[in-house]
Design a protein around this motif. Sequence first.
Motif, PDB file in Angstrom:
ATOM      1  N   ALA A 180     -59.107 -34.842 -67.696  1.00  0.00           N
ATOM      2  CA  ALA A 180     -58.106 -35.030 -66.659  1.00  0.00           C
ATOM      3  C   ALA A 180     -57.669 -33.691 -66.056  1.00  0.00           C
ATOM      4  O   ALA A 180     -57.484 -32.708 -66.780  1.00  0.00           O
ATOM      5  CB  ALA A 180     -56.891 -35.756 -67.239  1.00  0.00           C
ATOM      6  N   ALA A 239     -54.967 -31.415 -64.680  1.00  0.00           N
ATOM      7  CA  ALA A 239     -53.507 -31.282 -64.727  1.00  0.00           C
ATOM      8  C   ALA A 239     -52.929 -30.757 -63.418  1.00  0.00           C
ATOM      9  O   ALA A 239     -51.726 -30.895 -63.170  1.00  0.00           O
ATOM     10  CB  ALA A 239     -53.105 -30.364 -65.882  1.00  0.00           C
ATOM     11  N   TYR A 272     -58.701 -30.034 -60.423  1.00  0.00           N
ATOM     12  CA  TYR A 272     -59.584 -31.059 -59.864  1.00  0.00           C
ATOM     13  C   TYR A 272     -60.640 -30.414 -58.958  1.00  0.00           C
ATOM     14  O   TYR A 272     -61.822 -30.808 -58.989  1.00  0.00           O
ATOM     15  CB  TYR A 272     -58.790 -32.091 -59.083  1.00  0.00           C
ATOM     16  N   ARG A 276     -57.898 -39.158 -57.851  1.00  0.00           N
ATOM     17  CA  ARG A 276     -56.610 -39.608 -58.381  1.00  0.00           C
ATOM     18  C   ARG A 276     -56.355 -41.094 -58.120  1.00  0.00           C
ATOM     19  O   ARG A 276     -55.805 -41.800 -58.972  1.00  0.00           O
ATOM     20  CB  ARG A 276     -55.483 -38.765 -57.773  1.00  0.00           C
ATOM     21  N   GLN A 297     -57.891 -43.054 -60.839  1.00  0.00           N
ATOM     22  CA  GLN A 297     -57.665 -42.519 -62.180  1.00  0.00           C
ATOM     23  C   GLN A 297     -57.399 -43.613 -63.216  1.00  0.00           C
ATOM     24  O   GLN A 297     -57.875 -43.537 -64.355  1.00  0.00           O
ATOM     25  CB  GLN A 297     -56.493 -41.542 -62.142  1.00  0.00           C
ATOM     26  N   TYR A 311     -51.824 -37.207 -63.919  1.00  0.00           N
ATOM     27  CA  TYR A 311     -52.851 -36.214 -63.583  1.00  0.00           C
ATOM     28  C   TYR A 311     -53.269 -36.327 -62.127  1.00  0.00           C
ATOM     29  O   TYR A 311     -52.844 -37.230 -61.400  1.00  0.00           O
ATOM     30  CB  TYR A 311     -54.066 -36.394 -64.498  1.00  0.00           C
ATOM     31  N   GLY A 334     -59.815 -36.503 -62.215  1.00  0.00           N
ATOM     32  CA  GLY A 334     -60.539 -35.864 -63.314  1.00  0.00           C
ATOM     33  C   GLY A 334     -62.021 -36.088 -63.162  1.00  0.00           C
ATOM     34  O   GLY A 334     -62.525 -36.389 -62.078  1.00  0.00           O
ATOM     35  N   ASP A 385     -57.447 -32.838 -71.337  1.00  0.00           N
ATOM     36  CA  ASP A 385     -56.977 -32.399 -70.024  1.00  0.00           C
ATOM     37  C   ASP A 385     -57.246 -30.918 -69.829  1.00  0.00           C
ATOM     38  O   ASP A 385     -57.718 -30.215 -70.728  1.00  0.00           O
ATOM     39  CB  ASP A 385     -55.515 -32.771 -69.782  1.00  0.00           C
TER      40      ASP A 385
END
Length: 419
Positions: A127, A129, A134, A151, A154, A163, A166, A274
Amino acid sequence: MEPKTTPYWWDFTPPPAIEPEAVPAKADAVIVGSGYTGLHAALRIARAGRRVVILEKGVLGEGCSTRNGGQISTSIKPGFDTLTKRHGAETARGIVAEGVASRAFVEDFIRAETIDCHFEACGRFHAAATPGAYEHLARIADGQSVTLVPRERQREELGTDAYHGGAVFHRHAAVDPGRYYAGLLAKVREAGATLLPQTPAIAIDDGPNAVTVSTPRGSIKARDVVLATNGYSGALSQWHRRRIIPIGSYIIATEPLEPSLVKRLFPTGRIASDSRRVIYYYRVSPDGRSILFGGRTSAGEVGAKVAGERLRDAMCALFPDLAGARISHAWMGFVAYTFDALAHTGHRGRIHHAMGYCGSGVGMASYLGMKMGLRVIGDPAGETALMRPDFPTRPLYRGDPWFLPAAVTAYRALDRLGL
């Protein structure tokens, strides 16, 4: 009830209650440390017909080999560009390839040896953060082994809005580390190795013709010694201790949850982590009923109880649906980092080592332990690109990471700022 401070995995596969045998006067190889590294080295050496003795200061396997989260990756911490600047493109390619090879080795070994340890090639959702994290994942995604998850999609992977999207790393996998350890140990015993729990190595003397390893119960002369102590490396070898940074990693497990809740939070059943510098990592238990959540919660080392309470707060911040979940286990173990964020393996005289897995120990400890065992018996297949870089230390460092609280505090500040 207070959470247990023993690992969740020990409820199903407790450390073996094995009495130490008599200390032999001689051996072909003495292995110091009974975790994944030591056992994989021992297995290769013993199956070559050599006499192997395994020393463990406590109970067999009580270190991080049965305390980890059971996540297996292909990861090498420094990126290819960084490795190329440090070591050249050829070595960089070789090192990155070793990460992939370590993951493949574990699966091949488990299947070939028919070890029942809930191995699953489930993939990992990593993920982001921050938006910048990203963007970094977008640069490395190849659409096959690594695929992006924006996102807005997600929740197809993880039941949280905390988050910025990811990526799925499809090669990553999960295992029950306690059962994996037990299966590996059984193979080592079948191969004829001598097991000596409660028998710490207290001194090593590398002489001209043999290495003498001293223990409180007697000394052993050996042709080769393998140091397989990783995050539990102490004063036995100051040279190695100066190159290893022991860091406590903490994990909690929830009590059994409603299956529908677990499915909502982990729709695909993948392991997860993450992009924070001080990361969180989490997964569903093999039976699909509990959630295991790990990470570091403070600048310095704290007890499992305090860390468990803080981890629960962090878990609930990410997954508000878990606000009512009770914690059944809270435990910790020491992982080993290095100053260049690489695992290292090699030898100094007759003393061989593999250590510094930087949080990727399930795969890399198994793989480099195997490679080290091959080198001890003179098999050229034991060569690895991770032997090429020098094993660095720093001035004034003697094995006590006095700088760690400041570093963790700084990393947390950068994470909060999204940098």
